[in-house]
Structures are given as C-alpha cells and as structure tokens.
Design a protein around this motif. Structure first.
Motif, mmCIF file in Angstrom:
data_model
loop_
_atom_site.group_PDB
_atom_site.id
_atom_site.type_symbol
_atom_site.label_atom_id
_atom_site.label_comp_id
_atom_site.label_asym_id
_atom_site.label_seq_id
_atom_site.Cartn_x
_atom_site.Cartn_y
_atom_site.Cartn_z
ATOM 1 N N LYS A 21 0.822 -1.220 0.000
ATOM 2 C CA LYS A 21 0.000 0.000 0.000
ATOM 3 C C LYS A 21 0.863 1.280 0.000
ATOM 4 N N PRO A 22 1.698 1.447 -1.024
ATOM 5 C CA PRO A 22 2.576 2.626 -1.040
ATOM 6 C C PRO A 22 1.818 3.913 -1.352
ATOM 7 N N ASP A 23 2.379 5.022 -0.879
ATOM 8 C CA ASP A 23 1.925 6.345 -1.310
ATOM 9 C C ASP A 23 2.611 6.707 -2.623
ATOM 10 N N VAL A 24 3.851 6.245 -2.745
ATOM 11 C CA VAL A 24 4.670 6.542 -3.910
ATOM 12 C C VAL A 24 5.236 5.239 -4.457
ATOM 13 N N LEU A 25 5.168 5.100 -5.766
ATOM 14 C CA LEU A 25 5.714 3.945 -6.471
ATOM 15 C C LEU A 25 6.741 4.473 -7.458
ATOM 16 N N LEU A 26 7.981 4.046 -7.311
ATOM 17 C CA LEU A 26 9.088 4.544 -8.124
ATOM 18 C C LEU A 26 9.620 3.408 -8.987
ATOM 19 N N THR A 27 9.718 3.646 -10.312
ATOM 20 C CA THR A 27 10.187 2.611 -11.230
ATOM 21 C C THR A 27 10.868 3.243 -12.449
ATOM 22 N N HIS A 28 11.173 2.413 -13.436
ATOM 23 C CA HIS A 28 11.840 2.838 -14.669
ATOM 24 C C HIS A 28 10.907 3.656 -15.562
ATOM 25 N N THR A 29 11.501 4.291 -16.583
ATOM 26 C CA THR A 29 10.719 4.948 -17.624
ATOM 27 C C THR A 29 10.357 3.921 -18.697
ATOM 28 N N ASP A 30 9.568 4.343 -19.652
ATOM 29 C CA ASP A 30 9.112 3.425 -20.702
ATOM 30 C C ASP A 30 10.114 3.236 -21.834
ATOM 31 N N ARG A 31 11.264 3.923 -21.757
ATOM 32 C CA ARG A 31 12.282 3.778 -22.801
ATOM 33 C C ARG A 31 13.670 3.736 -22.180
ATOM 34 N N ASP A 32 14.457 2.811 -22.673
ATOM 35 C CA ASP A 32 15.868 2.763 -22.303
ATOM 36 C C ASP A 32 16.590 2.162 -23.506
ATOM 37 N N PRO A 33 17.361 2.968 -24.229
ATOM 38 C CA PRO A 33 17.999 2.462 -25.454
ATOM 39 C C PRO A 33 19.075 1.416 -25.199
ATOM 40 N N PHE A 34 19.503 1.263 -23.947
ATOM 41 C CA PHE A 34 20.590 0.339 -23.659
ATOM 42 C C PHE A 34 20.154 -0.915 -22.925
ATOM 43 N N ASN A 35 18.951 -0.914 -22.361
ATOM 44 C CA ASN A 35 18.524 -2.069 -21.581
ATOM 45 C C ASN A 35 17.020 -2.278 -21.741
ATOM 46 N N PRO A 36 16.609 -3.222 -22.588
ATOM 47 C CA PRO A 36 15.186 -3.434 -22.829
ATOM 48 C C PRO A 36 14.435 -3.962 -21.603
ATOM 49 N N ASP A 37 15.133 -4.530 -20.647
ATOM 50 C CA ASP A 37 14.465 -5.008 -19.436
ATOM 51 C C ASP A 37 13.864 -3.853 -18.632
ATOM 52 N N HIS A 38 14.470 -2.678 -18.703
ATOM 53 C CA HIS A 38 13.973 -1.536 -17.945
ATOM 54 C C HIS A 38 12.599 -1.091 -18.456
ATOM 55 N N ALA A 39 12.433 -1.015 -19.771
ATOM 56 C CA ALA A 39 11.129 -0.653 -20.329
ATOM 57 C C ALA A 39 10.096 -1.736 -20.020
ATOM 58 N N ALA A 40 10.492 -3.000 -20.080
ATOM 59 C CA ALA A 40 9.570 -4.099 -19.748
ATOM 60 C C ALA A 40 9.095 -3.965 -18.304
ATOM 61 N N ALA A 41 9.996 -3.568 -17.418
ATOM 62 C CA ALA A 41 9.619 -3.363 -16.016
ATOM 63 C C ALA A 41 8.614 -2.222 -15.905
ATOM 64 N N PHE A 42 8.859 -1.119 -16.606
ATOM 65 C CA PHE A 42 7.931 0.016 -16.555
ATOM 66 C C PHE A 42 6.518 -0.419 -16.927
ATOM 67 N N PHE A 43 6.366 -1.083 -18.076
ATOM 68 C CA PHE A 43 5.032 -1.443 -18.540
ATOM 69 C C PHE A 43 4.346 -2.428 -17.593
ATOM 70 N N ALA A 44 5.105 -3.348 -17.024
ATOM 71 C CA ALA A 44 4.520 -4.294 -16.067
ATOM 72 C C ALA A 44 4.092 -3.586 -14.790
ATOM 73 N N VAL A 45 4.932 -2.687 -14.281
ATOM 74 C CA VAL A 45 4.613 -1.963 -13.048
ATOM 75 C C VAL A 45 3.424 -1.033 -13.269
ATOM 76 N N GLU A 46 3.401 -0.351 -14.398
ATOM 77 C CA GLU A 46 2.281 0.536 -14.702
ATOM 78 C C GLU A 46 0.965 -0.239 -14.730
ATOM 79 N N ARG A 47 0.981 -1.397 -15.369
ATOM 80 C CA ARG A 47 -0.240 -2.217 -15.446
ATOM 81 C C ARG A 47 -0.611 -2.787 -14.079
ATOM 82 N N ALA A 48 0.385 -3.275 -13.343
ATOM 83 C CA ALA A 48 0.123 -3.843 -12.011
ATOM 84 C C ALA A 48 -0.425 -2.785 -11.064
ATOM 85 N N ARG A 49 0.052 -1.554 -11.182
ATOM 86 C CA ARG A 49 -0.458 -0.442 -10.365
ATOM 87 C C ARG A 49 -1.954 -0.258 -10.608
#
Length: 160
Positions: free
Chosen positions: A107-135
């Motif tokens: 039950k966070p007040d703030v959720l901090l994660t990656h942005t939707d783009r990272d030209p060097f690491n595709p896992d970071h964008a995958a994390a963003f989209f999963a976290v955004e949807r899970a939120r």
C-alpha cells in the motif's frame, strides 16, 4: 507525514544508483521504503561473477541477493526479489499478479520505477510497462473487485 515508498526495478541493483537518494530521504524522514527487484540481473548485469570458475545461476542469484539486501538495509529499506528472470525480462500473467499483489500488500503512497524507454537495456522498459499495469490492477481500475484494492500510489520514474 511519513510516506510509504515502493521502489520496483528490473534488476536487483537498479535501485542503488537510480533511487538510493529518494529512499534515504524517505526513511530518514520517518517514512517506510521497500525495494522490489523483478530479477537478480543474473544474466545481463552480472558479467564479472560469471568469470569465476564453476559459477552457477543459483550462486549468482545468491550473491546478487546479498548485495541488494545489504544496500537496501543501509538505506533503511527492506528488499524483496521476485526472481522473474532477465535478458529478457518477460512478465507473464503470474508475474503481473505477483507485482500487483506486492503493490496491494505494501500500500505505497509513492511507487518509483523505470521509464518506458531505455535504449541500452530493454528489461527496464519491460519493467515500466509491467509496473504501470500492475499499479492499475492493484487499484482495481476504479471499480469494485473480487479482491482488495488500494488507492493508486503516485507513480514516479527513475530517469528524468
């Protein structure tokens, strides 16, 4: 007012240099912080560990877990790893449910994660989209659900 901050990164070490200051400020001001790693970065971010003779995936995960746990404790946070694998980080339905359940439970007040783009690491964008949807799932998308829902936490991103 103390705040509850949930930091979700693709790999176990992402929070250290991307959110360490925010975590330290939160906990030093009486807030509570939890760090969640979707993976240990065992394939894509542990190159030096693989140079050791006889290295195994399980040993790399064990080492990375210890490093992340010690770093989180130094910042006043606790550490949880979901161990969903990396390179590529692919979040299936079960992984998405794990992330949503983690958000719902903390039950966070703030959720901090990656942005939707990272030209060097595709896992970071995958994390963003999963976290955004899970939120959104954790908040019930604004409708009554068959499971507990929370008020949607403020979503902040690691990178500017």
């Amino acid at each position: 007012m103390s705040r509850r901050m949930l930091v979700i990164g693709a790999h176990s070490a992402d929070f250290v240099w991307r959110a360490g200051g925010a975590i330290a400020v939160t906990t030093s001001n009486g807030g509570v912080a939890r760090v969640v790693a979707l993976s240990y970065g065992e394939r894509g971010e542990s190159g030096e560990l693989w140079k050791e003779p006889g290295q195994t995936v399980e040993r790399v995960k064990e080492i990375r877990h210890g490093e992340a746990e010690r770093a989180a404790v130094a910042l006043g946070a606790d550490f949880v790893a979901l161990d969903l694998g990396d390179y590529p980080l692919e979040i299936d339905r079960d992984g998405l449910v794990q992330i949503a359940d983690t958000i719902r439970e903390f039950k966070p007040d703030v959720l901090l994660t990656h942005t939707d783009r990272d030209p060097f690491n595709p896992d970071h964008a995958a994390a963003f989209f999963a976290v955004e949807r899970a939120r959104a799932l954790a908040a019930g998308a604004g409708v009554t659900s068959a499971f507990e829902i929370i008020d949607p936490p403020e979503l902040l991103l690691f990178e500017p």
